[in-house]
Design an enzyme around this catalytic site. Structure first.
Site, short mmCIF file in Angstrom:
data_model
loop_
_atom_site.label_atom_id
_atom_site.label_comp_id
_atom_site.label_asym_id
_atom_site.label_seq_id
_atom_site.Cartn_x
_atom_site.Cartn_y
_atom_site.Cartn_z
N ARG A 52 0.85 -1.20 0.00
CA ARG A 52 0.00 0.00 0.00
C ARG A 52 0.88 1.25 0.00
O ARG A 52 0.55 2.27 -0.61
CB ARG A 52 -0.97 -0.01 1.19
CG ARG A 52 -1.86 1.22 1.19
CD ARG A 52 -3.14 1.13 2.06
NE ARG A 52 -3.12 0.17 3.12
CZ ARG A 52 -2.49 0.31 4.31
NH1 ARG A 52 -1.82 1.42 4.56
NH2 ARG A 52 -2.53 -0.64 5.22
N TYR A 104 -15.56 18.62 -14.68
CA TYR A 104 -16.00 17.22 -14.88
C TYR A 104 -17.11 16.86 -13.87
O TYR A 104 -17.00 17.16 -12.68
CB TYR A 104 -14.77 16.30 -14.69
CG TYR A 104 -15.09 14.85 -14.77
CD1 TYR A 104 -15.44 14.26 -15.98
CD2 TYR A 104 -15.06 14.04 -13.64
CE1 TYR A 104 -15.73 12.91 -16.06
CE2 TYR A 104 -15.36 12.69 -13.70
CZ TYR A 104 -15.70 12.13 -14.92
OH TYR A 104 -15.99 10.80 -14.99
N ASP A 177 -6.78 20.12 -13.79
CA ASP A 177 -7.08 18.79 -14.32
C ASP A 177 -6.65 18.80 -15.78
O ASP A 177 -7.24 19.47 -16.62
CB ASP A 177 -8.58 18.52 -14.17
CG ASP A 177 -8.98 17.11 -14.62
OD1 ASP A 177 -8.31 16.56 -15.52
OD2 ASP A 177 -9.98 16.58 -14.09
N LYS A 202 -7.97 7.85 -19.33
CA LYS A 202 -8.28 8.42 -20.64
C LYS A 202 -7.07 8.35 -21.56
O LYS A 202 -6.64 7.26 -21.91
CB LYS A 202 -8.80 9.84 -20.43
CG LYS A 202 -9.84 9.98 -19.31
CD LYS A 202 -11.14 9.25 -19.58
CE LYS A 202 -12.04 9.14 -18.35
NZ LYS A 202 -12.39 10.39 -17.71
#
Ligand code: PLP
Length: 385
Positions: A52, A104, A177, A202
């Protein structure tokens, strides 16, 4: 690869973060799945203790991502929204975030449906209006100015330089972003961004087969806080996901240039079609922010939006008649896709808000793939008949 960042992006994407495996001399990334690592004595380890916190495959990805954005640091997450979540966790109760009104949808939902319950407040405005932004920042203590450019789906361009200067003047963190432009076409760090965020799902993945997110910064205190949050909250990507992204990176520059080249051809074709009332593509001189796009982007990416003068039935018929464009959510993949924002990606946005943003029932959004542009044009042509 040496620490030098003087290589061009086309070279960086192939080599950045690349390490030859010490034991096997393998050139390609090694997927290390181990969740735990042997220690030489209690608390003494070779850099890895529990996955982690860090894994070799993730480290390799993060090094490459930082190189691409020209930042000192990058951290990767299990999704774009998990990355955004970590950024918002930098805030304290009562903090205030100003964002663009067509941010978004998932970012807006995260703010309004999740974080609002914990005392963060969000305000949205048209951040193209710099005067309004300044008036606002003057009057309200603001922790973050959070923007996106180009925006989705109306592809508006925000003035990164000016917004970065305003954020600095009023002491707020400038968060950009950069998903739609990709690091190939836009480097927000050059315009004063404190934090850059990506949905690597994306363009960076480019193949619609992995969900991921990343945060980049060059500020050590911010990085240390985010790294702590990444470890403490655990929204980390698996070694397999990191590997897939590492597999995608070497073709990122090639893909982006092809996406942009194809998008311009399709946008030009659509502009000359009598059934299309308006085309939005920042690379077209008709785009209201064309000059600004040229200043801050080195390419206009592969998203094209347009208004098709027909009713909902006509829209459905058109999208079903396309053979090469898949009717699907998401973007940035090698395959071309078509999206009807009002019924798909933006259906959760209130209709009046939607229409005020230009997201009418006539608006369609293309994520232009890397196919032969003549085939794509022929496909649109037959579907418009
Ligand atoms: C998709 C997207 C996100 C969210 O990323 P996920 O990987 O879907 O969680 C954030 N910002 C933009 C601009 C996006 O397109």
């Amino acid at each position: 690869m040496s620490k030098s960042t003087s290589y061009s992006d086309a070279t960086q994407v192939v080599h950045a973060g690349s390490v030859v495996d010490e034991k096997t001399a393998a050139l390609s990334p090694v997927i290390v799945t181990s969740t735990t690592f042997e220690q030489t004595s209690p608390g003494v380890h070779k850099g890895y203790e529990y996955s982690r916190a860090a894994t070799p495959t993730r480290d390799q990805l993060e090094t490459a991502l930082a190189r691409l954005e020209n930042t000192q640091y990058a951290l990767s997450f299990a999704s774009g929204l998990a990355a955004e979540q970590a950024i918002l966790q930098l805030c304290d109760q009562g903090d205030h975030i100003l964002s663009c009104d067509d941010v978004y949808g998932g970012t807006r939902r995260l703010g309004e449906k999740v974080w609002a319950r914990y005392g963060l407040t969000f305000n949205y405005m048209d951040t193209c209006h710099l005067d309004k932004v300044e008036t606002y920042l003057k009057q309200h203590t603001t922790k973050m100015l959070w923007i996106e450019t180009p925006t989705n789906p109306t592809l508006r361009i925000m003035d990164l330089q000016s917004l970065g200067a305003l954020a600095k003047k009023y002491g707020c963190l400038f968060v950009v972003d950069n998903t739609f432009a990709s690091p190939i076409f836009q480097k927000p760090i050059d315009f004063g961004a404190d934090i850059i965020v990506h949905s690597t799902t994306k363009y960076i993945s480019g193949h619609c087969d992995v969900l991921g997110g990343a945060v980049m910064t060059s500020q050590t205190p911010i990085y240390e806080k985010l790294q702590f949050l990444q470890m403490a909250t655990g929204a980390v990507p698996s070694p397999f996901d990191c590997y897939l992204l590492l597999r995608s990176l070497p073709t990122l520059a090639l893909r982006m240039h092809k996406h942009a080249e194809n998008a311009l051809k399709l946008a030009t074709f659509l502009s000359n079609h009598n059934k299309i009332t308006k085309v939005i593509y920042p690379g077209l001189p008709s785009h209201p922010n064309h000059e600004l796009a040229k200043q801050q982007m080195s390419g206009c990416s592969g998203m094209v939006s347009f208004y098709y003068d027909t009713d909902l039935e006509g829209i459905a018929r058109f999208s079903q008649s396309c053979k090469l464009f898949y009717l699907a959510e998401s973007l940035g993949g090698v395959k071309s896709m078509i999206n009807h924002p009002a019924a798909m990606t933006h259906v959760s946005v209130d209709k009046t808000v939607r229409e005020s943003l230009g997201i009418t029932d006539q608006l369609l959004r293309l994520s232009v793939g890397i196919e032969d542009p003549e085939d794509l044009i022929a496909d649109l042509k037959q579907a418009l008949k």
